[in-house]
Write a protein that holds these residues in place. Sequence first.
Motif, PDB file in Angstrom:
ATOM      1  N   ARG A  67     -38.700  27.325  49.286  1.00 46.89           N
ATOM      2  CA  ARG A  67     -39.168  26.287  50.213  1.00 46.89           C
ATOM      3  C   ARG A  67     -40.665  26.023  50.090  1.00 46.89           C
ATOM      4  O   ARG A  67     -41.119  24.910  50.349  1.00 46.89           O
ATOM      5  N   GLU A 117     -43.751  19.940  56.711  1.00 50.59           N
ATOM      6  CA  GLU A 117     -43.205  21.131  57.387  1.00 50.59           C
ATOM      7  C   GLU A 117     -41.735  20.924  57.742  1.00 50.59           C
ATOM      8  O   GLU A 117     -40.904  21.823  57.559  1.00 50.59           O
ATOM      9  N   CYS A 128     -39.592  21.203  54.694  1.00 46.60           N
ATOM     10  CA  CYS A 128     -39.443  22.587  54.233  1.00 46.60           C
ATOM     11  C   CYS A 128     -38.323  23.313  54.966  1.00 46.60           C
ATOM     12  O   CYS A 128     -37.783  24.300  54.461  1.00 46.60           O
ATOM     13  N   ASP A 129     -37.971  22.839  56.153  1.00 45.82           N
ATOM     14  CA  ASP A 129     -36.954  23.509  56.962  1.00 45.82           C
ATOM     15  C   ASP A 129     -35.543  22.971  56.720  1.00 45.82           C
ATOM     16  O   ASP A 129     -34.582  23.504  57.272  1.00 45.82           O
ATOM     17  N   SER A 182     -32.045  22.028  54.513  1.00 47.83           N
ATOM     18  CA  SER A 182     -31.250  22.884  53.625  1.00 47.83           C
ATOM     19  C   SER A 182     -31.176  22.364  52.191  1.00 47.83           C
ATOM     20  O   SER A 182     -30.928  23.121  51.271  1.00 47.83           O
ATOM     21  N   GLN A 208     -31.086  18.009  61.330  1.00 47.19           N
ATOM     22  CA  GLN A 208     -31.723  18.865  62.337  1.00 47.19           C
ATOM     23  C   GLN A 208     -30.752  19.221  63.454  1.00 47.19           C
ATOM     24  O   GLN A 208     -30.806  20.301  64.019  1.00 47.19           O
ATOM     25  N   LYS A 249     -29.695  26.237  60.133  1.00 44.90           N
ATOM     26  CA  LYS A 249     -30.988  26.671  59.592  1.00 44.90           C
ATOM     27  C   LYS A 249     -32.107  25.834  60.183  1.00 44.90           C
ATOM     28  O   LYS A 249     -33.139  26.338  60.606  1.00 44.90           O
ATOM     29  N   VAL A 250     -31.904  24.517  60.201  1.00 47.61           N
ATOM     30  CA  VAL A 250     -32.937  23.619  60.710  1.00 47.61           C
ATOM     31  C   VAL A 250     -33.076  23.776  62.210  1.00 47.61           C
ATOM     32  O   VAL A 250     -34.174  23.831  62.749  1.00 47.61           O
ATOM     33  N   THR A 275     -35.202  26.632  63.209  1.00 45.20           N
ATOM     34  CA  THR A 275     -36.616  26.667  62.863  1.00 45.20           C
ATOM     35  C   THR A 275     -37.350  25.443  63.351  1.00 45.20           C
ATOM     36  O   THR A 275     -38.520  25.290  63.106  1.00 45.20           O
ATOM     37  N   SER A 276     -36.659  24.528  64.020  1.00 49.74           N
ATOM     38  CA  SER A 276     -37.314  23.317  64.474  1.00 49.74           C
ATOM     39  C   SER A 276     -38.278  23.634  65.598  1.00 49.74           C
ATOM     40  O   SER A 276     -38.308  24.724  66.134  1.00 49.74           O
TER      41      SER A 276
END
Length: 481
Positions: free
Chosen positions: A316, A347, A350-351, A353, A390, A395-396, A399-400
């Motif tokens: 990433r 940013e 980067c988050d 998938s 998102q 995953k998103v 980390t959002s």
Amino acid sequence: MTQAAKVWIVDDDRSIRWVLDKALTSAGFETEAFDSAQPLLARLEDEHPDAILSDVRMPGMDGLKLLQHLHEVMPQLPIIIMTAHSDLDSAVASYQGGAFEYLPKPFDVDEALSLVRRAVAHAQEQREQTAQPQPEQAAEIIGEAPAMQEVFRAIGRLAHSNITVLINGESGTGKELVAHALHKHSPRAEKPFIPLNMAAIPRDLIESELFGHEKGAFTGAAASRRGRFEQADGGTLFLDEIGDMPADTQTRLLRVLADGEFYRVGGHTPVRVDVRIIAATHQNLEKLVRDGRFREDLFHRLNVIRIHIPRLAERREDIPRLARHFLASSAEELAVEPKVLKPETAEFMCDLSWPGNVRQLENTCRWLTVMASGREVLVSDLPPELLEQQQHDPKVAGTSCSWQEGLRLWAEQQLARGSEGILQEAVPAFERVMITAALGATAGRRRDAARLLGWGRNTLTRKIKELQMDTSGLNDEEGDD
């Protein structure tokens, strides 16, 4: 003390100049207003602003000609084009001319201020980059992540070798780039690099593609033809998606690797070649061998040195640099000014998938080059399917940023699609979520749930009815506010 940013306004409408001057001055900008292009150009000889707001239709030089002139002499200066004649031609001409943004009249003053702040921030970033130039060296393969450093080390170790290599990696990770780098840094670099994708060729044509054919070998073979092996003689043959090679072709390939010679389809004279094989696949070849779909002896012939290409999600930290590279190449390809990612956009990216890996990122950057409205790419400028990720990608979601940020992104996405009355959709949905969470925390007891929400019990009951929520299983004890 930080000096105020300078913003110039050029518009033949005195009222527009007055409104923008007052709004920008109140926001802390240093302003200067002009009623036409000529006095502005004359003023440029003595001083340079941080951004310019220009009308399109003005006496003398119009806004688009002014834009063209300024873009030639000061390409880094952000210019916002305003016009009361909002039409497709003006918008297209503004962006093609290098405008930072296009602002149709009548405009909201807050929107104009927001655009000016973005333009000034962009100008400051450009100056910092110019003051400390750090040109990004053109690279065959971009990657600073540890997983990519392993790939680079492998290419380096094989630099003076002719050994067979098997490249493993998901679709879109850049397997052909690695194969090309292996060839370029090998003793065969001056000879041909011939790629062939097994999955892209009809099964009945694969042998002809690989080994060539003689005239009359089959219907349509009007002349003899050299195959990819002969074309790659002395160089490298890259066999992509080797796992899709039919069984009979696997047998012929094994013989070529063992003997260094083959027969063209329909031929009787052996053809000798000196070819280095680099193969690649996104499949698990060991499993294909166990399932009887790939020859074990061919697998061992190919699997001399193996290089694994990581998924984009495993590297990433490379995404911002890759995106800058693809945005620059897309801009060059389309002959437009390159887009710039805002830090929060990079940013956000980067988050994600990225199931399509580097190829998906490249296609996204090409889409942004065409579709993003401003020079700077905001999160809301991203394709809808990435914004929706998102909500659906664990995953998103994990980390959002805050839920407020997620709500803002949703609102921007809906408005970009032309939706109206979005509060009528958002507020009931918000209330359902809050009510459901409160009832869950109190095992369905409405009185306690109402207290957690800051409502009376009757208010909660009324809301449940208005929202047509399922009340089965709730503890429906009586009580008043």
